[in-house]
Scaffold this active site. Structure first.
Site, PDB file in Angstrom:
ATOM      1  N   ARG A 225       0.856  -1.178   0.000  1.00 40.12           N
ATOM      2  CA  ARG A 225       0.000   0.000   0.000  1.00 40.12           C
ATOM      3  C   ARG A 225       0.893   1.228   0.000  1.00 40.12           C
ATOM      4  O   ARG A 225       1.949   1.251   0.662  1.00 40.12           O
ATOM      5  CB  ARG A 225      -0.927   0.017   1.219  1.00 40.12           C
ATOM      6  CG  ARG A 225      -2.064  -1.002   1.185  1.00 40.12           C
ATOM      7  CD  ARG A 225      -3.096  -0.630   0.127  1.00 40.12           C
ATOM      8  NE  ARG A 225      -4.270  -1.503   0.141  1.00 40.12           N
ATOM      9  CZ  ARG A 225      -4.414  -2.594  -0.599  1.00 40.12           C
ATOM     10  NH1 ARG A 225      -3.417  -2.967  -1.394  1.00 40.12           N
ATOM     11  NH2 ARG A 225      -5.524  -3.303  -0.546  1.00 40.12           N
ATOM     12  N   GLU A 253      -2.595   8.207  -4.261  1.00 42.12           N
ATOM     13  CA  GLU A 253      -2.971   7.269  -5.319  1.00 42.12           C
ATOM     14  C   GLU A 253      -4.420   7.503  -5.711  1.00 42.12           C
ATOM     15  O   GLU A 253      -5.277   7.563  -4.828  1.00 42.12           O
ATOM     16  CB  GLU A 253      -2.777   5.823  -4.846  1.00 42.12           C
ATOM     17  CG  GLU A 253      -2.983   4.804  -5.940  1.00 42.12           C
ATOM     18  CD  GLU A 253      -2.752   3.373  -5.479  1.00 42.12           C
ATOM     19  OE1 GLU A 253      -3.642   2.537  -5.713  1.00 42.12           O
ATOM     20  OE2 GLU A 253      -1.696   3.097  -4.886  1.00 42.12           O
ATOM     21  N   HIS A 272      -0.874   0.309  -9.884  1.00 46.50           N
ATOM     22  CA  HIS A 272      -1.565  -0.618  -8.979  1.00 46.50           C
ATOM     23  C   HIS A 272      -2.186  -1.779  -9.770  1.00 46.50           C
ATOM     24  O   HIS A 272      -3.406  -2.003  -9.747  1.00 46.50           O
ATOM     25  CB  HIS A 272      -2.640   0.104  -8.161  1.00 46.50           C
ATOM     26  CG  HIS A 272      -2.973  -0.621  -6.883  1.00 46.50           C
ATOM     27  ND1 HIS A 272      -3.422   0.019  -5.752  1.00 46.50           N
ATOM     28  CD2 HIS A 272      -2.914  -1.937  -6.551  1.00 46.50           C
ATOM     29  CE1 HIS A 272      -3.640  -0.862  -4.787  1.00 46.50           C
ATOM     30  NE2 HIS A 272      -3.344  -2.065  -5.258  1.00 46.50           N
TER      31      HIS A 272
END
Length: 306
Positions: A225, A253, A272
């Site tokens: 993360r 993000e 991602h």
């Protein structure tokens, strides 16, 4: 009375389900089922690429008892759930896909592939010496099922693997160090791979002190993360040229246009994509089938994290 399930896939796609299950299907495209049907939903499997519409549906499920995610991490779901709702994650579902991407990022970064791609567009032959993965030490932080899958893929590359998890233990591949041992392990690492969930303890785990302990030209790979890494501290190291990074997740993000990470030296960024691959759907359907059969039989569910 049978529980009602709200699923992102139709039962014929999941396959192997007994007749008589009370199923609703909604993949967060279009309008959700009418409220009179949502009132009875006890089990909700969130769509994988969940949009705000899926999380906004949660308050409309008064009978909700279980949320199943199709992600390993649940940090973005838990704040939206009332107390008493059980949460199951997708442990094991993304092992192959995420480990494969981590390997791709390691090899591409070490061997300078992004630079060669740019040179190709310029039609410029640029033969340079690049580091290999062989004879290097890879430190895996957050060693669980994805870490084990990554280690299996690292095995043919003639490198050493150090494993770190919350607590020390033995694994099938060797000892796993506890997180308290991490500061002493960092100086030995040529490559550091982050696989930790995002928790209050792991937020900014990778801070200025962490990064300062790494050797010159060490590679940081984040497939966990974004907020596990202090972005400002990482940028300082990248812009100085001391470290390299390969980031599938960032903080913030999505990474906005103009953010300095985009142009940081020796930095490879992917958007991602550790989970979304052709490996996802068959494993997601197997997991969901297993959970539905457990729930139908009154058996304990797997992967309960809350």
């Amino acid at each position: 009375m049978n529980p009602r399930f709200l699923l992102p896939y139709p039962p014929e796609q999941i396959g192997g389900l007994p007749a008589g299950l009370d199923l609703l299907v909604w993949d967060d495209e279009g309008e959700p089922p009418p409220q009179r049907e949502l009132d009875g939903v006890e089990f909700f499997c969130l769509p994988y690429m969940r949009h705000p519409a899926a999380l906004a549906l949660l308050p409309r499920l008064p009978a909700l008892r279980t949320v199943q995610t199709l992600t390993a991490g649940t940090d973005d779901v838990l704040p939206h759930l009332p107390p008493g709702v059980r949460v199951c994650n997708a442990r094991g579902l993304h092992d192959a896909s995420t480990a494969e991407l981590a390997m791709t990022l390691i090899l591409a970064s070490l061997r300078g592939i992004p630079g060669f791609v740019r040179r190709q567009a310029e039609e410029f032959w640029d033969q340079t010496f690049q580091p290999a993965l062989a004879d290097r030490t890879v430190l895996v932080i957050g060693y669980g099922s994805i870490g084990a899958a990554l280690e299996a893929r690292l095995a043919p590359f003639e490198c050493d693997v150090l494993r770190v998890a919350r607590t020390a233990r033995e694994s099938a591949h060797g000892p796993v160090h506890g997180i308290a041992e991490l500061p002493g392990l960092l100086p030995a690492a040529d490559v550091v791979v982050l696989l930790t969930p995002l928790t209050p303890e792991t937020r900014h785990l990778v801070d200025a002190d962490f990064l300062a302990r790494l050797k010159q030209d060490a590679l940081l790979v984040n497939v966990a993360r974004g907020p596990v890494v202090d972005t400002a501290a990482l940028l300082a190291e990248l812009e100085s040229g001391r470290l390299r990074a390969a980031l599938d997740v960032t903080d913030p993000e999505p990474l906005p246009a103009g953010h300095p990470l985009w142009r940081a030296p020796n930095t490879l960024i992917t958007p991602h994509v550790g989970g979304p691959s052709s490996a996802f759907l068959p494993r997601a359907l197997r997991l969901l089938r297993s959970q539905l059969l457990r729930a139908h039989a009154g058996e304990p569910l797997a992967n309960v994290v809350r």
